[in-house]
Design a protein around this motif. Structure first.
Motif, short mmCIF file in Angstrom:
data_model
loop_
_atom_site.label_atom_id
_atom_site.label_comp_id
_atom_site.label_asym_id
_atom_site.label_seq_id
_atom_site.Cartn_x
_atom_site.Cartn_y
_atom_site.Cartn_z
N PRO A 63 26.66 37.25 45.20
CA PRO A 63 26.21 35.86 45.25
C PRO A 63 24.70 35.77 45.21
N GLY A 64 24.20 34.92 44.38
CA GLY A 64 22.77 34.72 44.29
C GLY A 64 22.36 33.54 45.13
N PRO A 65 21.09 33.21 45.10
CA PRO A 65 20.63 32.09 45.90
C PRO A 65 21.24 30.76 45.46
N ASP A 66 21.81 30.76 44.25
CA ASP A 66 22.41 29.53 43.76
C ASP A 66 23.94 29.62 43.82
N HIS A 68 27.66 28.97 44.22
CA HIS A 68 28.29 27.67 44.05
C HIS A 68 29.59 27.58 44.85
N ILE A 69 30.13 26.37 44.89
CA ILE A 69 31.41 26.17 45.55
C ILE A 69 32.43 27.08 44.85
N HIS A 95 26.42 20.76 49.48
CA HIS A 95 26.20 21.46 48.21
C HIS A 95 26.40 20.50 47.03
N GLU A 101 25.63 21.17 38.78
CA GLU A 101 26.64 21.94 38.06
C GLU A 101 28.01 21.80 38.71
N MET B 1 20.65 32.30 38.32
CA MET B 1 20.55 33.72 38.01
C MET B 1 21.19 34.00 36.66
N ARG B 53 31.44 28.90 34.00
CA ARG B 53 30.32 29.55 34.69
C ARG B 53 29.89 30.82 33.95
N ARG B 56 28.02 29.75 30.83
CA ARG B 56 26.69 29.24 31.19
C ARG B 56 25.75 30.40 31.55
N PHE B 119 30.46 31.41 50.97
CA PHE B 119 29.84 30.14 50.58
C PHE B 119 29.32 29.40 51.80
N GLU B 123 25.45 28.60 52.36
CA GLU B 123 25.07 27.19 52.31
C GLU B 123 24.46 26.76 53.64
N HIS B 133 19.04 33.14 55.44
CA HIS B 133 19.59 33.07 54.09
C HIS B 133 19.26 34.35 53.32
N LEU B 137 21.99 36.99 51.90
CA LEU B 137 22.03 37.42 50.50
C LEU B 137 22.00 38.94 50.41
#
Lengths: 334, 185
Positions: A63-66, A68-69, A95, A101, B1, B53, B56, B119, B123, B133, B137
């Motif tokens: 998982p990166g800093p972005d 997602h759900i 979120h 996105e 990323m 995803r 993208r 998540f 979050e 955070h 990570l």
């Protein structure tokens, strides 16, 4: 018997915390207790190792800093919207408020990109005010068309940036305060309260039947003045709800604001929105009927921007595009 | 990323998404092996999100190949996730290859419990503690705490203590509410 019951309790305790352990959430005492149990319990150790192998080998990117759900939550959204609770519900809502996105993915799956406030399910901790994502993070610019339920004369068009879904509502309300009233279920409720506003219960939007995703983009070319070229056509099936549009950028810098107007020639009130010049050609301009099928007809897209600060001619640039949406089965017997 | 798409890779706007959905549904149906249309639809939705995803992130040079892998993957993950959920909500039930459906009595059991937990952790810390955070990570990126300590120029014990404090904060927060994911709190 008492020893057996205690052993069962330890099994339960350990098995129910495998996920927390993989997330690094056990404290030192719990970690010690877990390690001791796994060292002596073949069954639990085997299960731990099986799970760990699955997690390590699933090929998911770290998982990166972005992050997602999770896709599994979005895919089960009708259940998720009713069942998520506690801190997880708040985190999903926060979120959604800032991630264009994820909001768009929900929309593409046929759901309103919001999570209702249900007092019985809510976290009692402190939720954060999360500003909506700025437009530059938007993966798509959505043009939302909202047909009137009865007359269907396209007088209720919403048109706005998908970057902040709520801004579609805000934009519409600011520009055309008389155009929109309280939404009713079944009308394709694309105009929604801002997720960042004070939460108020929101009726779940009726999911359109089936799944709607953005079709391949319709590429438009500007017509020369006086040219009677054949209009580009796109045949749409009865269930088509979204259409990506690609037009040429104006001769302006990429981030230069451009006013885009869209109207349907058969009638309706055009609304305008401002997008970055580069968005015109990005495939991110998407025409939507707010969950309802797109209407056949002739559409006119106008782009107007400038002049650029260093322009030789101090005149704004404009371009006009027209295209026809045809209903499948009306191609003249082909 | 996201990484730059290789030349020739299909981008989001190049994909005919209605056709992609139909293709994914065929793959899911083939591997799922049960005539449960509701579940097949849900898995198809999940596959579609994962496909979107992936496209993208890095485009798709072989779209059909990618869809086949993703469609098969979501079915396998569904079966594995049922077992993981069963361990959370029915920890002492029979742990055979096909445990009873955990969602039957606990409708909250959808998706991947590990991904959902990650998540929530990310979050929560993202908006409240940049330091926590960063550590979360690193943990989820499987970076060893000693390496993290070296990278951040701190002592190993200090990093461990910081993470313990982060977890304690999250645990206290999670206690002020319900939720299957964080019943550990």
């Amino acid at each position: 018997m008492a020893t057996g019951a205690r052993q069962d309790d330890t099994h339960r305790w350990a098995l129910a915390r495998f996920t927390a352990r993989r997330a690094g959430l056990l404290d030192d005492d719990e970690e010690r207790r877990m390690a001791e149990h796994l060292a002596t319990c073949d069954s639990c150790r085997r299960q731990w190792e099986e799970d760990a192998a699955v997690v390590e080998g699933d090929g998911s990117p770290a998982p990166g800093p972005d992050a997602h759900i999770p896709a599994g939550v979005l895919a089960a959204w009708p259940r998720a919207a009713k069942e998520l609770r506690g801190i997880e519900r708040t985190m999903v809502r926060e979120h959604l408020a800032r991630c264009s996105e994820c909001r768009q993915e929900l929309e593409l799956l046929g759901h309103a990109p919001e999570l209702a406030v249900v007092p019985a399910l809510e976290w009692m901790g402190q939720a954060r005010e999360v500003p909506a994502a700025p437009p530059t993070e938007s993966p798509h610019k959505i043009i939302v068309l909202k047909p009137e339920a009865r007359r269907r004369d396209w007088t209720r068009w919403a048109f706005g940036s998908w970057a902040a879904l709520a801004s579609a509502a805000a934009l519409l309300l600011v520009m055309n305060p008389g155009l929109i009233g309280p939404g009713r279920q079944g009308e394709g409720p694309v105009v929604t309260p801002s997720p960042t506003q004070t939460p108020t219960p929101v009726l779940p939007a009726p999911a359109p039947p089936g799944l709607t995703v953005v079709d391949r983009p319709l590429r438009l070319q500007a017509a020369l003045r006086g040219e009677a070229a054949k209009l580009p056509e796109r045949t749409i099936s009865p269930g088509t709800r979204l259409l990506a549009i690609v037009v040429e950028p104006l001769d302006l810098p990429d981030r230069f604001p451009v006013q885009v107007t869209i109207r349907r020639e058969e009638g309706g009130t055009p609304l305008e929105a401002t997008v970055a010049n580069a968005d015109l050609a990005s495939g991110r301009l998407v025409l939507s009927a707010g969950g309802l099928p797109l209407e056949p007809g002739t559409y006119v897209v106008q782009a107007r921007g400038g002049p650029a600060p260093d322009a030789i001619l101090p005149e704004p640039q404009t371009a006009e595009y027209r295209f026809v949406l045809k209903a499948a089965g009306t191609e003249g017997g082909r | 990323m996201s990484t730059p798409a290789p030349p020739g890779a299909k981008q989001e706007a190049d994909v005919h998404w209605d056709e992609a959905r139909a293709f994914l549904k065929r793959v899911v149906r083939k591997h799922f092996g049960r005539p449960d249309e509701t579940q097949i639809d849900e898995l198809t939705q999940e596959a579609l999100v994962l496909l979107l995803r992936a496209v993208r992130r890095e485009g798709a040079r072989n779209l059909e190949g990618l869809m086949t892998v993703i469609g098969r993957r979501v079915v396998i993950d569904y079966i594995r996730n049922r077992q993981r959920w069963a361990r959370i909500v029915q920890p002492m039930a029979d742990d055979g290859p096909e445990p009873s459906d955990p969602s039957a009595g606990t409708p909250e059991t959808f998706g991947d419990p590990d991904q959902r937990t990650r998540f929530v952790v990310l979050e929560y810390f993202q908006a409240r503690s940049p330091k926590c955070h960063e550590l979360a990570l690193a943990f989820f990126g499987e970076e060893d705490w000693r390496r993290v300590a070296t990278r951040l120029g701190q002592a190993y014990s200090a990093i461990r203590q910081q993470w313990s404090r982060c977890v304690k904060t999250l645990r206290e927060a999670a206690r002020s509410g319900t939720g299957l994911m964080l019943e550990w709190a």
